[in-house]
Design a protein around this motif. Structure first.
Motif, PDB file in Angstrom:
ATOM      1  N   UNK A 141       5.502   0.514  -1.801  1.00 21.93           N
ATOM      2  CA  UNK A 141       5.417  -0.434  -0.900  1.00 21.93           C
ATOM      3  C   UNK A 141       4.231  -1.837  -2.304  1.00 21.93           C
ATOM      4  N   UNK A 142       4.080  -1.514  -3.054  1.00 24.36           N
ATOM      5  CA  UNK A 142       3.158  -2.062  -4.549  1.00 24.36           C
ATOM      6  C   UNK A 142       5.093  -2.052  -5.177  1.00 24.36           C
ATOM      7  N   UNK A 143       5.666  -1.474  -5.161  1.00 22.21           N
ATOM      8  CA  UNK A 143       6.974  -1.575  -6.424  1.00 22.21           C
ATOM      9  C   UNK A 143       7.896  -3.403  -5.240  1.00 22.21           C
ATOM     10  N   UNK A 144       7.795  -2.800  -3.775  1.00 17.79           N
ATOM     11  CA  UNK A 144       8.398  -3.896  -2.968  1.00 17.79           C
ATOM     12  C   UNK A 144       7.625  -5.146  -3.191  1.00 17.79           C
ATOM     13  N   UNK A 145       6.121  -5.119  -3.165  1.00 19.18           N
ATOM     14  CA  UNK A 145       5.673  -6.349  -2.803  1.00 19.18           C
ATOM     15  C   UNK A 145       5.960  -7.186  -4.390  1.00 19.18           C
ATOM     16  N   UNK A 146       5.545  -6.931  -5.271  1.00 18.07           N
ATOM     17  CA  UNK A 146       5.285  -6.975  -6.610  1.00 18.07           C
ATOM     18  C   UNK A 146       7.565  -7.738  -6.639  1.00 18.07           C
ATOM     19  N   UNK A 147       8.636  -7.480  -6.178  1.00 20.95           N
ATOM     20  CA  UNK A 147      10.103  -7.617  -6.280  1.00 20.95           C
ATOM     21  C   UNK A 147       9.950  -8.900  -5.340  1.00 20.95           C
ATOM     22  N   UNK A 148       9.332  -8.605  -3.419  1.00 20.32           N
ATOM     23  CA  UNK A 148       8.939 -10.338  -2.839  1.00 20.32           C
ATOM     24  C   UNK A 148       8.117 -11.343  -3.761  1.00 20.32           C
TER      25      UNK A 148
END
Length: 176
Positions: A141-148
């Protein structure tokens, strides 16, 4: 005499359940209008074979509009003097400013999304101050949020890494 009833043992029940779920997933049909690439993945019409795609749905933008509407006009006497002022009522309504939109985005194929590649994504986002988590090679989730956070200024508010973003990050060679 009635025939015996078969009840699966406690050890067999989970395996039976998994087999039933696998059979059900084989029945799932693709979304109407979506074609599949040669690899069996969903793709937009005309997508080159071997490419991978995902859809992103942006929500509708709804605005609340409040306005004053004339309920009764002012009443005037013969000389033009106001006998009774106009009355207004407040009306509130919601308007769709921008409708919901679905768009196809080209993404790195699943076989590219190895732990090493994901660690590279995490390091690239860390270098840009967008990711502060551990570099562990998992698309969490943290990686996806950073991608977002990286893609939002580029016009895509999604945690699914696009091929264009991966190229802009310098992670995938730009086609020449």
């Amino acid at each position: 005499m009635t025939p015996p009833i078969f009840l699966p043992s406690r050890r067999l029940a989970p395996a039976l359940l998994l087999a039933m779920l696998a059979a059900l997933t084989a029945c799932v049909q693709p979304h109407p209008g979506n074609e599949t690439s040669r690899a069996g993945r969903y793709a937009p019409p005309g997508a080159p074979p071997g490419t991978c795609w995902s859809t992103h749905t942006s929500p509708a933008v709804i605005e609340t509009v409040t306005s004053q509407v004339l309920a009764e006009p002012a009443q005037l006497d013969a000389s033009g003097q106001v006998i009774r002022p106009a009355t207004f009522r407040t009306e509130t309504r919601q308007e769709i400013v921008q409708p919901r939109q679905e768009q196809w985005i080209e993404i790195p194929c699943p076989e590219m999304m190895t732990p090493d590649f994901i660690r590279t994504i995490q390091r690239a986002l860390t270098a840009r101050g967008l990711y502060r988590g551990p570099v562990h090679g998992q698309m969490d989730a943290a990686t996806r949020k950073a991608v977002q956070r990286y893609q939002a200024p580029l016009g895509l508010d999604s945690g699914t890494l696009t091929l264009a973003s991966a190229r802009k990050l310098g992670l995938i060679a730009v086609a020449g």
